[in-house]
Design a protein around this motif. Structure first.
Motif, PDB file in Angstrom:
ATOM      1  N   SER A  32      33.272  34.330 102.465  1.00  0.00           N
ATOM      2  CA  SER A  32      34.385  34.830 101.649  1.00  0.00           C
ATOM      3  C   SER A  32      35.417  33.742 101.388  1.00  0.00           C
ATOM      4  CB  SER A  32      35.055  36.020 102.342  1.00  0.00           C
ATOM      5  OG  SER A  32      34.155  37.102 102.482  1.00  0.00           O
ATOM      6  N   GLN A  35      35.074  31.875  98.386  1.00  0.00           N
ATOM      7  CA  GLN A  35      35.125  32.737  97.197  1.00  0.00           C
ATOM      8  C   GLN A  35      33.722  33.169  96.760  1.00  0.00           C
ATOM      9  OE1 GLN A  35      37.496  30.484  94.329  1.00  0.00           O
ATOM     10  NE2 GLN A  35      39.353  31.495  95.061  1.00  0.00           N
ATOM     11  N   ASP A  37      31.046  36.262  97.176  1.00  0.00           N
ATOM     12  CA  ASP A  37      31.031  37.683  97.511  1.00  0.00           C
ATOM     13  C   ASP A  37      29.956  37.934  98.567  1.00  0.00           C
ATOM     14  OD1 ASP A  37      30.980  40.415  97.664  1.00  0.00           O
ATOM     15  OD2 ASP A  37      30.877  40.754  95.494  1.00  0.00           O
ATOM     16  N   ARG A 244      32.185  35.637  90.712  1.00  0.00           N
ATOM     17  CA  ARG A 244      33.165  34.749  91.330  1.00  0.00           C
ATOM     18  C   ARG A 244      34.486  34.743  90.571  1.00  0.00           C
ATOM     19  NH1 ARG A 244      30.004  30.577  91.498  1.00  0.00           N
ATOM     20  NH2 ARG A 244      30.897  29.232  89.918  1.00  0.00           N
ATOM     21  N   GLN A 248      39.893  36.994  89.236  1.00  0.00           N
ATOM     22  CA  GLN A 248      40.980  36.201  88.646  1.00  0.00           C
ATOM     23  C   GLN A 248      41.356  36.695  87.247  1.00  0.00           C
ATOM     24  OE1 GLN A 248      39.761  32.041  88.828  1.00  0.00           O
ATOM     25  NE2 GLN A 248      38.518  32.478  90.641  1.00  0.00           N
TER      26      GLN A 248
END
Length: 347
Positions: A32, A35, A37, A244, A248
């Motif tokens: 994690s 970044q 999953d 990923r 964001q």
């Protein structure tokens, strides 16, 4: 260098996570932190960027203080770590034939590995090289493959096989006891290549599990898997980039193309060749992740919306109803009550 990044199968990544946890590390937490999953580890078709696996090993060495941590891979032997290749390997008539299959299907396990079996007058040498993309592959990646290879040979034969030699390209470590305990053979450091050398007798001895008919059937399955992987490679990689980037905000085509080191036009063309489009892939990825996130009760609906890249939660609610015919809150309630429809029944 190719215009798309090299990847490692989630099956092999799972083995690495288990090896790190033997050292007392939280492998999934490390995953994690990069970044990545952790849910990718549950998807047998998922692929992990090689550079991220390099960073994983680097963090593991720093946190554990053990540069020989890759040798832990000898303690986590599971056929599933080789994906479909394992069944083909297990039905081979000999270790020699099994290693030849690994060479043939190595891309299924990891695209970064370059494995070759060299026949010599009285022995066979298994040579290994792992290539990074922007980062040189970690020494621990090589240690892991070599440790797993010798342990798998012992598991396959039921014997404590001892190689004739194990060689490593890096300088001799201050403490070689872990290497000596595992391989039990002469160790050569500062060598021109990573390799394991076995006698011809060991490599050509019949295996009790050998079965020509099963080997042929498993070869067909492995060949079909490899063909599917090659055909949908960009789709798989683009999906991983989307996973990923989604937390964001909604990923742009340019960002995904940049991560795959190709132009947006090339990305669109490659996706079309695989029967897909960027928008369709974005929608499918969000749809699949939505169900996974709603199954995690600690996440609020707003958090799920943001993790899926929706700046406005109302857009998530509308999208979910379009995907599944009900609001996300209703689906979660059904999930809690055990009455939620199966994924493939939701329309």
């Amino acid at each position: 260098m190719s215009n798309t990044e090299r990847t490692t199968s989630s099956s092999w990544a799972n083995a690495i996570i288990q090896a790190l946890e033997l050292e007392g590390l939280d492998g999934r937490q490390l995953f994690s932190e990069l970044q990545l999953d952790p849910l990718l580890l549950k998807d047998p078709d998922a692929r992990i960027p090689q550079d991220q696996m390099t960073r994983l090993w680097q963090r593991a060495v720093v946190q554990s203080g053990n540069p020989a941590i890759g040798l832990n891979m000898a303690r986590v032997i599971r056929p599933a770590h080789f994906n479909v290749v394992a069944f083909s390997l297990m039905s081979s008539s000999s270790l020699r034939e099994g290693f030849m299959r690994i060479v043939r299907y190595q891309r299924i396990i990891g695209e970064a590995a370059d494995i070759a079996l060299q026949p010599l007058p009285d022995r066979y040498r298994l040579e290994l090289a792992i290539h990074g993309d922007t980062l040189p592959a970690a020494a621990q990646s090589h240690d892991a493959v070599m440790a797993y290879a010798i342990a798998f040979c012992r598991w396959m034969t039921g014997q404590q096989l001892i190689p004739l030699e194990a060689s490593f390209t890096y300088p001799q470590p201050a403490d070689t006891s872990a290497y000596a305990a595992l391989f039990g053979c002469p160790l050569l450091f500062g060598a021109p290549r990573y390799s394991l050398t076995f006698s011809r007798d060991v490599m050509e001895a019949p295996l009790a599990t050998g079965n020509a008919a099963l080997a042929q059937a498993h070869d067909r399955l492995a060949g079909e898997y490899l063909a599917r992987f090659e055909h949908s490679r960009v789709t798989h990689q683009a999906r991983q980039v989307l996973c990923r980037l989604l937390p964001q905000g909604e990923p742009k085509r340019l960002a995904v193309a940049g991560a795959l080191r190709m132009s947006t036009r090339t990305l669109q063309r490659r996706l079309q060749e695989e029967g897909n489009s960027f928008q369709q892939l974005l929608d499918e990825t969000r749809r699949e992740l939505a169900l996974q996130y709603l199954g995690q009760p600690q996440l609020t609906l707003l958090e799920v919306a943001y993790l899926l890249g929706f700046a406005d939660p109302s857009n998530f609610f509308r999208a979910f109803k379009r995907w599944f015919g009900m609001p996300p809150g209703q689906y979660r309630e059904q999930l809690k009550a055990g009455t939620a429809p199966k994924i493939d029944e939701v329309t």
